[in-house]
Scaffold this motif. Structure first.
Motif, PDB file in Angstrom:
ATOM      1  N   ALA A  76       0.875  -1.176   0.000  1.00 20.83           N
ATOM      2  CA  ALA A  76       0.000   0.000   0.000  1.00 20.83           C
ATOM      3  C   ALA A  76       0.912   1.226   0.000  1.00 20.83           C
ATOM      4  O   ALA A  76       1.086   1.903   0.999  1.00 20.83           O
ATOM      5  N   SER A  77       1.506   1.473  -1.151  1.00 18.88           N
ATOM      6  CA  SER A  77       2.534   2.511  -1.257  1.00 18.88           C
ATOM      7  C   SER A  77       1.953   3.910  -1.316  1.00 18.88           C
ATOM      8  O   SER A  77       2.579   4.868  -0.850  1.00 18.88           O
ATOM      9  N   TYR A  78       0.769   4.016  -1.926  1.00 18.34           N
ATOM     10  CA  TYR A  78       0.247   5.332  -2.254  1.00 18.34           C
ATOM     11  C   TYR A  78      -0.938   5.717  -1.381  1.00 18.34           C
ATOM     12  O   TYR A  78      -1.588   4.861  -0.781  1.00 18.34           O
ATOM     13  N   LEU A  79      -1.228   7.019  -1.404  1.00 20.25           N
ATOM     14  CA  LEU A  79      -2.456   7.528  -0.802  1.00 20.25           C
ATOM     15  C   LEU A  79      -3.455   7.838  -1.904  1.00 20.25           C
ATOM     16  O   LEU A  79      -3.077   8.212  -3.012  1.00 20.25           O
ATOM     17  N   ASP A  80      -4.726   7.686  -1.550  1.00 15.77           N
ATOM     18  CA  ASP A  80      -5.787   8.073  -2.470  1.00 15.77           C
ATOM     19  C   ASP A  80      -5.828   9.584  -2.635  1.00 15.77           C
ATOM     20  O   ASP A  80      -5.301  10.323  -1.805  1.00 15.77           O
ATOM     21  N   GLY A  81      -6.471  10.025  -3.680  1.00 18.17           N
ATOM     22  CA  GLY A  81      -6.782  11.440  -3.810  1.00 18.17           C
ATOM     23  C   GLY A  81      -5.667  12.287  -4.360  1.00 18.17           C
ATOM     24  O   GLY A  81      -5.779  13.506  -4.438  1.00 18.17           O
TER      25      GLY A  81
END
Ligand SMILES: [Zn+2]
Length: 248
Positions: A179-184
């Motif tokens: 889960a490397s990234y953040l949403d948005g």
């Protein structure tokens, strides 16, 4: 079967964690999955310098394989004499990649490692039934499903959303998912997952427990990643830590 997290930092080592490396043990056999920067230190701390019977490298990005280079010294120059050659399951080109990173004058490393090229499919490693399939990452990359006595651990490696990962994780007791990234935010396509996407895949695959890993904590937020995953998966979720052990 026991899973020990050696390193879980995404993309580069963090202040408290090496890059990706996971030790899976059963029947006294020890399979090291990925061997990222700094994880040789964690191997000694949480298992032992020689506590490896086989290695599986999911892809040849530095943060998943670079300590396979430093480990050559450990095996080749052991005071008691060279240690037996270790099987290494890896994408094509692993020998040359490791040899090139080991020395500015590349030399064969076949005395230390015996290489087996990965291809999508199912095969045994020690007591494990291993299934690998290509996932959605810019270089040849394999997600992994490990089965032992009807217990299942699945590992995403690095990937953007893809159907292969849902198949690999189907019904897994433990699903170790990046889960490397953040949403948005505008994330590059076909590279990594957000916490929400990890949760969505966990739900589609019907896994027992979601273990989030490969967070790039210097750039992201653990709390937000966790919340994103929670919004998409009803089961238990944990963000893994170095030294964490899971028995199943
Ligand atoms: Zn990668």
């Amino acid at each position: 079967m026991r899973l020990t997290v050696l390193g879980c930092a995404g993309s580069f080592p963090g202040p408290d964690s090496a890059c990706s490396a996971y030790l899976v043990e059963a029947d006294g056999f020890r399979l090291l999955i990925d061997f990222g920067s700094g994880s040789l230190s964690a191997l000694q701390r949480y298992a032992g310098l020689h506590a490896v019977d086989a290695i599986l490298l999911t892809h040849l990005h530095c943060d998943h394989m670079l300590d396979a280079c430093t480990y050559i010294v450990v095996r080749r120059y052991a005071p008691q004499g060279p240690l037996p050659s270790l099987p290494v399951y890896a994408p094509a080109g692993a020998h040359d990649r490791i040899a090139a990173a080991y020395s500015s004058e590349p030399e064969a490393v076949d005395d230390v490692y015996t290489f087996y090229g990965l291809q999508p499919g199912t095969f045994p490693i020690g007591p494990f039934t291993v299934t690998v399939d290509r996932v959605n990452h810019p270089v040849e990359t394999y997600g992994v499903r490990l089965e032992w006595q009807k217990r299942v651990v699945a590992y995403s490696s690095d990937t953007a959303p893809c159907d292969a990962l849902i198949r690999l994780a189907h019904g897994a007791d433990l699903f170790l998912c990046e889960a490397s990234y953040l949403d948005g935010v505008e994330n590059p396509p076909d590279l990594h997952l957000t916490g929400r996407e990890a949760g969505e895949i966990a739900t589609k695959a019907g896994v027992g427990k979601l273990l989030l890993t490969h967070l790039v904590t210097a750039w992201g937020s653990e709390a937000t990643t966790f919340e994103e995953a929670e919004s998409a998966f009803d089961g238990p979720i944990e963000i893994v830590r170095p030294g964490a052990r899971y028995e199943l």
